[in-house]
Design an enzyme around this catalytic site. Structure first.
Site, PDB file in Angstrom:
ATOM      1  N   SER A 299       1.309  -1.102   0.221  1.00 36.83           N
ATOM      2  CA  SER A 299      -0.079   0.578  -0.151  1.00 36.83           C
ATOM      3  C   SER A 299       0.731   1.185  -0.422  1.00 36.83           C
ATOM      4  CB  SER A 299      -1.166   0.051   1.744  1.00 36.83           C
ATOM      5  OG  SER A 299      -2.049  -0.833   1.029  1.00 36.83           O
TER       6      SER A 299
ATOM      7  N   LYS B 117     -12.482  -9.108  -4.287  1.00 39.56           N
ATOM      8  CA  LYS B 117     -10.727  -8.796  -4.455  1.00 39.56           C
ATOM      9  C   LYS B 117     -10.452  -9.612  -5.227  1.00 39.56           C
ATOM     10  CE  LYS B 117     -11.269  -6.662  -0.700  1.00 39.56           C
ATOM     11  NZ  LYS B 117     -10.306  -5.664  -0.703  1.00 39.56           N
TER      12      LYS B 117
ATOM     13  N   ARG C 164     -13.106 -14.274  -2.550  1.00 43.99           N
ATOM     14  CA  ARG C 164     -12.144 -14.780  -1.974  1.00 43.99           C
ATOM     15  C   ARG C 164     -12.548 -15.542  -0.702  1.00 43.99           C
ATOM     16  NH1 ARG C 164      -7.478  -9.808  -0.831  1.00 43.99           N
ATOM     17  NH2 ARG C 164      -5.905 -10.759  -2.289  1.00 43.99           N
TER      18      ARG C 164
ATOM     19  N   ARG D 284       1.848   4.094  -3.171  1.00 46.87           N
ATOM     20  CA  ARG D 284       1.122   5.347  -2.645  1.00 46.87           C
ATOM     21  C   ARG D 284       2.210   6.103  -2.901  1.00 46.87           C
ATOM     22  NH1 ARG D 284      -2.727   2.527  -0.532  1.00 46.87           N
ATOM     23  NH2 ARG D 284      -4.370   3.621  -0.062  1.00 46.87           N
TER      24      ARG D 284
ATOM     25  N   ASP E 172      -7.533  -8.065   3.965  1.00 49.00           N
ATOM     26  CA  ASP E 172      -6.143  -9.205   2.805  1.00 49.00           C
ATOM     27  C   ASP E 172      -6.169 -10.274   3.904  1.00 49.00           C
ATOM     28  OD1 ASP E 172      -7.011  -7.079   1.081  1.00 49.00           O
ATOM     29  OD2 ASP E 172      -5.042  -6.112   1.507  1.00 49.00           O
TER      30      ASP E 172
ATOM     31  N   ARG F  77     -12.954  -6.866 -11.912  1.00 44.77           N
ATOM     32  CA  ARG F  77     -13.196  -5.948 -10.674  1.00 44.77           C
ATOM     33  C   ARG F  77     -14.430  -4.784 -10.281  1.00 44.77           C
ATOM     34  NH1 ARG F  77      -8.618  -6.637  -7.262  1.00 44.77           N
ATOM     35  NH2 ARG F  77      -9.686  -5.791  -5.291  1.00 44.77           N
TER      36      ARG F  77
HETATM   37  C1  S3P Z   1      -5.752  -0.371  -0.413  1.00 46.05           C
HETATM   38  C2  S3P Z   1      -6.924  -1.340  -0.123  1.00 46.05           C
HETATM   39  C3  S3P Z   1      -7.704  -2.036  -0.211  1.00 46.05           C
HETATM   40  C4  S3P Z   1      -6.815  -3.509   0.462  1.00 46.05           C
HETATM   41  C5  S3P Z   1      -5.757  -4.064  -0.853  1.00 46.05           C
HETATM   42  C6  S3P Z   1      -5.162  -2.123  -0.658  1.00 46.05           C
HETATM   43  C7  S3P Z   1      -4.820  -0.024  -0.573  1.00 46.05           C
HETATM   44  O1  S3P Z   1      -9.285  -2.325  -0.140  1.00 46.05           O
HETATM   45  O2  S3P Z   1      -8.014  -4.790  -0.187  1.00 46.05           O
HETATM   46  O3  S3P Z   1      -5.508  -4.645  -1.136  1.00 46.05           O
HETATM   47  O4  S3P Z   1      -3.709   0.075  -0.100  1.00 46.05           O
HETATM   48  O5  S3P Z   1      -5.490   1.253  -0.422  1.00 46.05           O
HETATM   49  P1  S3P Z   1     -10.686  -1.366  -0.596  1.00 46.05           P
HETATM   50  O6  S3P Z   1      -9.105  -0.174   0.178  1.00 46.05           O
HETATM   51  O7  S3P Z   1     -10.676  -1.402  -1.904  1.00 46.05           O
HETATM   52  O8  S3P Z   1     -10.400  -2.719   0.755  1.00 46.05           O
END
Ligand code: S3P
Length: 443
Positions: free
Chosen positions: A25, A353, A357, A29, A326, A134
């Site tokens: 994540s 996802k 899942r 970013r 996750d 998705r």
């Molecule tokens: C993530 C947010 C989550 C997560 C994904 C990474 C992120 O998804 O499941 O693996 O980095 O913002 P959602 O925000 O759509 O639930």
């Protein structure tokens, strides 16, 4: 397509793992948010997994210069071997000459939508067959409601997505789903819209985007579960970050310790954001000995997690789902080895996802003879492994978290993971760590 055979190991585990992959994540970013500054950002320990490599390649297509420690510019192969890189946004975002390919990465696609919607030019985002099935309407709809010009396949439901950059209006948006990707897309737009915008959501999702914006000096206020963004479109400060290890990746080894008699596993240098380590607390509630120690801080807390095998009792999970979404496939492995009946509800998001899942987790567990029941928004798992077939083959359905969760169960019982390439999406050295524990054959 790669398949991976994992042999059962009976040794008592006493491990210290300091090579858990960098946080996915934060890696996404760090690149996407660097466009909000007009100065060079410094990123160390970036995750060179498939998802975040796609994010980096897209950034280069949009005009970012990525320079490694030897001065190589935009040379992905040399940058991959570099411990740190500098991101120079030069003249900001330029219209690319080709489509922007996100591969399997939902985070890349959804965050880029928010970054690109208020910028001049046409941008087409596409992904692999899994990502292109998705839902993208969760980001397209709110962006269109604030003036974005976005169209996509199936009446704006699925990628490929086409954005024609336009002037957006300040907004007040309430999100009925707890999704950090939706939130981040809107924050990325808001910071580029002159005026005051407000965002709130049904329950708090992971908050890295807010933390990074605050760290970059953005004028945002977070109170009463509402984020207010005051923007005069001034470029933000640059980022300077060493990305810590990913708690979601570390969690596979926490589960390994939880299900292996006598095991103790120390996980070093892990991101300790409270919205990311909920699953460790679930294991603790199940009876596992867990201690967490903060060692440093950079935008967010970082530290070590020690997981020691103990009893493992069943549990019901019905809240804070977005804080452990996750980790649920890996948690299901712990449920399968626990005493009693565990239940997950209010987790319908699992169906959207990298695979559905709920289905893929239960399909795998049934092959290990685990009794389970599918619910619309979760599942029930009756703890107890009962293997009938000698070699169990698990189809990952291209989902990295399914592949790694069952690989962990395979360390105890043996498994063949079909289509294991997807592991490289988030944790390219996962199998190297497993190789120190048991025999692994790729074919
Ligand atoms: C993530 C947010 C989550 C997560 C994904 C990474 C992120 O998804 O499941 O693996 O980095 O913002 P959602 O925000 O759509 O639930």
């Amino acid at each position: 397509m790669r398949n991976t055979e994992i042999s059962p190991s009976s040794c008592i585990l006493d491990l210290c793992i300091d090579s858990i992959a960098a946080d996915k994540s934060i890696s996404h970013r760090s690149v996407i948010f660097s466009f909000l500054s007009n100065k060079k950002s410094r990123i160390a320990n970036y995750l060179f997994g498939e998802d975040t490599l796609n994010t980096l390649k897209i950034a280069i297509q949009l005009g970012l210069d990525v320079v490694d420690s030897n001065g190589n510019i935009n040379d992905i192969e040399s940058i991959k071997n570099s411990k740190e890189m500098y991101l120079d946004p030069k003249n900001g975002i330029n219209e690319p000459t080709d489509i922007l390919y996100c591969g399997n990465a939902g985070t890349a696609m959804r965050l880029y939508m928010g970054l690109l919607a208020p910028n001049k030019g046409q941008f087409i985002l596409s992904g692999d067959k899994y990502l292109n099935s998705r839902p993208m309407d969760r980001v397209i709809k709110p962006l269109v409601s604030i003036g974005a010009n976005i169209t996509s396949r199936c009446n704006n439901a699925f990628a490929p997505v086409c954005i024609n950059g336009s002037l957006l209006k300040p907004f007040e948006y309430f999100s009925g789903i707890s999704s950090a990707q939706v939130k981040s897309a809107l924050l990325l737009s808001a910071i580029q819209i002159e005026g005051v915008s407000k965002f709130s959501e049904i329950s708090k999702s992971r908050d890295h985007s807010e933390n990074i914006l605050l760290g970059m000096g953005a004028n945002i206020d977070i109170s009463n579960d509402e984020i207010t963004i005051y923007s005069d479109k001034t470029p933000l400060n640059f980022l300077d970050i060493t990305i810590p290890s990913d708690p979601s990746s570390a969690f596979y080894f926490a589960v390994l310790a939880a299900i292996s008699k006598g095991a103790k596993i120390v996980l070093k240098n892990i991101l300790l954001n409270p919205t990311r380590i909920e699953a460790f607390y679930i294991l603790q509630k199940m009876g596992v000995n867990i201690s967490i120690e903060v060692k440093s801080s950079q935008y967010e807390n970082i530290g070590d997690i020690v997981v020691q095998n103990n009893k493992l009792n069943a549990i019901t999970i019905d809240s804070n789902i977005s804080w452990l979404i996750d980790e649920i496939p890996a948690l299901a492995i712990a449920f399968a080895c626990a005493n009693g009946v565990s239940k997950v509800i209010n987790a319908g998001e699992l169906r959207f996802k990298e695979s559905d899942r709920i289905k893929t987790t239960l399909e795998g567990l049934r092959l290990f003879g685990v009794k389970c029941e599918e619910l619309d928004d979760g599942f029930i798992i009756d703890g107890g492994i009962n293997i009938i077939d000698k070699t169990i083959s698990i189809n990952s359905y291209g989902d990295h978290r399914i592949a790694m969760s069952f690989a962990i169960l395979g360390i105890l019982y043996g498994v063949n993971i079909v289509d294991s390439d997807c592991i490289d999406v988030s944790f390219p050295n996962f199998l190297d760590i497993i190789k120190n524990i048991t025999e692994v054959k790729n074919y």
